[in-house]
Design a protein around this motif. Structure first.
Motif, PDB file in Angstrom:
ATOM      1  N   ALA A  89      25.034  43.639  35.787  1.00 37.61           N
ATOM      2  CA  ALA A  89      25.998  42.545  35.941  1.00 37.61           C
ATOM      3  C   ALA A  89      27.431  43.071  35.881  1.00 37.61           C
ATOM      4  CB  ALA A  89      25.777  41.487  34.863  1.00 37.61           C
ATOM      5  N   HIS A  90      27.706  44.028  34.991  1.00 34.98           N
ATOM      6  CA  HIS A  90      29.045  44.624  34.912  1.00 34.98           C
ATOM      7  C   HIS A  90      29.400  45.348  36.214  1.00 34.98           C
ATOM      8  CE1 HIS A  90      29.504  43.572  30.760  1.00 34.98           C
ATOM      9  NE2 HIS A  90      28.550  44.387  30.339  1.00 34.98           N
ATOM     10  N   ILE A  91      28.446  46.063  36.780  1.00 39.68           N
ATOM     11  CA  ILE A  91      28.692  46.795  38.039  1.00 39.68           C
ATOM     12  C   ILE A  91      28.994  45.816  39.170  1.00 39.68           C
ATOM     13  CG2 ILE A  91      27.621  48.267  39.793  1.00 39.68           C
ATOM     14  CD1 ILE A  91      26.047  49.593  37.423  1.00 39.68           C
ATOM     15  N   LYS A  92      28.209  44.750  39.270  1.00 33.40           N
ATOM     16  CA  LYS A  92      28.421  43.749  40.325  1.00 33.40           C
ATOM     17  C   LYS A  92      29.776  43.056  40.144  1.00 33.40           C
ATOM     18  CE  LYS A  92      23.474  43.055  40.517  1.00 33.40           C
ATOM     19  NZ  LYS A  92      22.357  42.177  40.123  1.00 33.40           N
ATOM     20  N   SER A  93      30.117  42.733  38.901  1.00 31.21           N
ATOM     21  CA  SER A  93      31.396  42.086  38.621  1.00 31.21           C
ATOM     22  C   SER A  93      32.562  42.976  39.050  1.00 31.21           C
ATOM     23  CB  SER A  93      31.493  41.767  37.127  1.00 31.21           C
ATOM     24  OG  SER A  93      32.755  41.258  36.798  1.00 31.21           O
ATOM     25  N   SER A  94      32.481  44.265  38.729  1.00 27.79           N
ATOM     26  CA  SER A  94      33.549  45.192  39.123  1.00 27.79           C
ATOM     27  C   SER A  94      33.597  45.390  40.630  1.00 27.79           C
ATOM     28  CB  SER A  94      33.374  46.540  38.434  1.00 27.79           C
ATOM     29  OG  SER A  94      33.702  46.426  37.071  1.00 27.79           O
ATOM     30  N   SER A  95      32.444  45.359  41.281  1.00 31.28           N
ATOM     31  CA  SER A  95      32.391  45.548  42.735  1.00 31.28           C
ATOM     32  C   SER A  95      33.035  44.387  43.482  1.00 31.28           C
ATOM     33  CB  SER A  95      30.946  45.691  43.200  1.00 31.28           C
ATOM     34  OG  SER A  95      30.363  46.834  42.634  1.00 31.28           O
ATOM     35  N   LEU A  96      32.788  43.169  43.027  1.00 30.73           N
ATOM     36  CA  LEU A  96      33.301  41.983  43.715  1.00 30.73           C
ATOM     37  C   LEU A  96      34.645  41.512  43.180  1.00 30.73           C
ATOM     38  CD1 LEU A  96      29.933  40.104  44.004  1.00 30.73           C
ATOM     39  CD2 LEU A  96      31.345  40.879  45.909  1.00 30.73           C
ATOM     40  N   GLY A  97      34.891  41.719  41.898  1.00 38.96           N
ATOM     41  CA  GLY A  97      36.151  41.298  41.297  1.00 38.96           C
ATOM     42  C   GLY A  97      36.031  39.977  40.555  1.00 38.96           C
ATOM     43  N   VAL A  98      37.058  39.696  39.763  1.00 36.69           N
ATOM     44  CA  VAL A  98      37.055  38.488  38.938  1.00 36.69           C
ATOM     45  C   VAL A  98      38.274  37.607  39.187  1.00 36.69           C
ATOM     46  CG1 VAL A  98      35.622  39.484  37.119  1.00 36.69           C
ATOM     47  CG2 VAL A  98      38.119  39.714  37.000  1.00 36.69           C
ATOM     48  N   SER A  99      39.023  37.873  40.250  1.00 33.31           N
ATOM     49  CA  SER A  99      40.186  37.034  40.512  1.00 33.31           C
ATOM     50  C   SER A  99      40.393  36.806  42.005  1.00 33.31           C
ATOM     51  CB  SER A  99      41.450  37.637  39.892  1.00 33.31           C
ATOM     52  OG  SER A  99      41.812  38.824  40.559  1.00 33.31           O
ATOM     53  N   LEU A 100      41.065  35.703  42.299  1.00 37.37           N
ATOM     54  CA  LEU A 100      41.433  35.344  43.670  1.00 37.37           C
ATOM     55  C   LEU A 100      42.856  34.802  43.654  1.00 37.37           C
ATOM     56  CD1 LEU A 100      38.269  33.307  44.778  1.00 37.37           C
ATOM     57  CD2 LEU A 100      38.858  35.635  45.489  1.00 37.37           C
ATOM     58  N   ILE A 101      43.601  35.050  44.715  1.00 38.13           N
ATOM     59  CA  ILE A 101      44.897  34.428  44.935  1.00 38.13           C
ATOM     60  C   ILE A 101      44.794  33.664  46.248  1.00 38.13           C
ATOM     61  CG2 ILE A 101      47.363  34.771  45.333  1.00 38.13           C
ATOM     62  CD1 ILE A 101      47.139  37.358  43.690  1.00 38.13           C
ATOM     63  N   LEU A 102      45.025  32.352  46.173  1.00 40.74           N
ATOM     64  CA  LEU A 102      44.818  31.482  47.325  1.00 40.74           C
ATOM     65  C   LEU A 102      46.090  30.707  47.656  1.00 40.74           C
ATOM     66  CD1 LEU A 102      41.432  30.071  46.023  1.00 40.74           C
ATOM     67  CD2 LEU A 102      41.736  31.867  47.737  1.00 40.74           C
ATOM     68  N   PRO A 103      46.434  30.575  48.948  1.00 39.43           N
ATOM     69  CA  PRO A 103      47.617  29.813  49.332  1.00 39.43           C
ATOM     70  C   PRO A 103      47.356  28.308  49.229  1.00 39.43           C
ATOM     71  CG  PRO A 103      46.504  30.635  51.284  1.00 39.43           C
ATOM     72  CD  PRO A 103      45.774  31.198  50.097  1.00 39.43           C
ATOM     73  N   VAL A 104      48.432  27.584  48.907  1.00 37.86           N
ATOM     74  CA  VAL A 104      48.376  26.124  48.790  1.00 37.86           C
ATOM     75  C   VAL A 104      49.476  25.543  49.673  1.00 37.86           C
ATOM     76  CG1 VAL A 104      48.616  24.157  47.211  1.00 37.86           C
ATOM     77  CG2 VAL A 104      47.570  26.295  46.410  1.00 37.86           C
ATOM     78  N   LYS A 105      49.146  24.468  50.390  1.00 36.35           N
ATOM     79  CA  LYS A 105      50.157  23.767  51.192  1.00 36.35           C
ATOM     80  C   LYS A 105      49.845  22.279  51.163  1.00 36.35           C
ATOM     81  CE  LYS A 105      52.483  23.700  55.642  1.00 36.35           C
ATOM     82  NZ  LYS A 105      52.544  24.280  56.990  1.00 36.35           N
ATOM     83  N   GLN A 106      50.850  21.489  50.875  1.00 30.37           N
ATOM     84  CA  GLN A 106      50.756  20.025  50.829  1.00 30.37           C
ATOM     85  C   GLN A 106      49.545  19.552  50.027  1.00 30.37           C
ATOM     86  OE1 GLN A 106      51.058  18.839  54.950  1.00 30.37           O
ATOM     87  NE2 GLN A 106      53.269  19.157  54.955  1.00 30.37           N
TER      88      GLN A 106
END
Length: 140
Positions: A89-106
Motif C-alpha cells: 500500500a505504501h508503494i502504491k501510494s508513493s507511485s500515484l501520489g496523495v495530492s491534486l491541484i485542480l482549477p476552479v471557475k465560476q
C-alpha cells in the motif's frame, strides 16, 4: 479568498473509487469562487489520489488488477508489522501520489469530460480517510 477544510471519506474496500461528488458536496465554499485553485491532500500513506476515467467502472477494476500484479502482497517486504498489504500500500501510494491541484471557475471544478477524482484504497481494511482541501481564488 483562502479557505481550508478537512473532508472526511467513509471507509471503502480495497480498490479505486470515484469520489468527485463526495468531495464537491463537502465544499460549499467552492460555489463562491470565480477563478481559483483547489488543492487536495490525502493525509494517509497507504492510499492515494489520482485523476482518471469518471464513467466506465471497468477502468477502476483494471487499475486495481494492474497494481495487484505490479506490487503483490506476497512479495518479501522487510516492513510487514501491519500485515501483508501494508508495504504494498505504501508503494502504491508513493507511485500515484496523495495530492491534486485542480482549477476552479465560476464555482465548478474544471475537469475534462471524462475525468474524475479517484481514491485508491490500497489496504484491505484501510478505514475512513481524511483530505485537507485548500481553496484559493477570487470570490464571485
Amino acid at each position: 479568498m483562502w479557505f481550508q477544510q478537512t473532508l472526511g471519506l467513509k471507509a471503502r474496500p480495497r480498490g479505486f473509487h470515484l469520489i468527485t461528488d463526495e468531495i464537491v458536496s463537502q465544499l460549499p465554499a467552492l460555489s463562491q469562487v470565480q477563478v481559483g485553485l483547489l488543492h487536495l491532500l490525502l493525509q494517509h500513506t497507504s492510499a492515494s489520489l489520482t485523476l482518471n476515467e469518471n464513467c466506465d467502472p471497468s477502468v477502476r477494476r483494471d487499475m486495481e488488477s494492474h497494481f495487484l500484479s505490479a506490487v503483490p502482497d506476497n512479495a518479501f517486504y522487510e516492513h510487514d508489522d501491519e500485515g501483508p498489504d501494508d508495504m504494498p500500500a505504501h508503494i502504491k501510494s508513493s507511485s500515484l501520489g496523495v495530492s491534486l491541484i485542480l482549477p476552479v471557475k465560476q464555482g465548478h471544478l474544471l475537469l475534462g469530460t471524462w475525468q474524475g477524482i479517484w481514491l485508491g484504497e490500497h489496504r484491505n481494511h484501510g478505514g475512513s480517510r481524511r483530505i485537507i482541501a485548500t481553496l484559493q481564488g477570487e470570490s464571485l
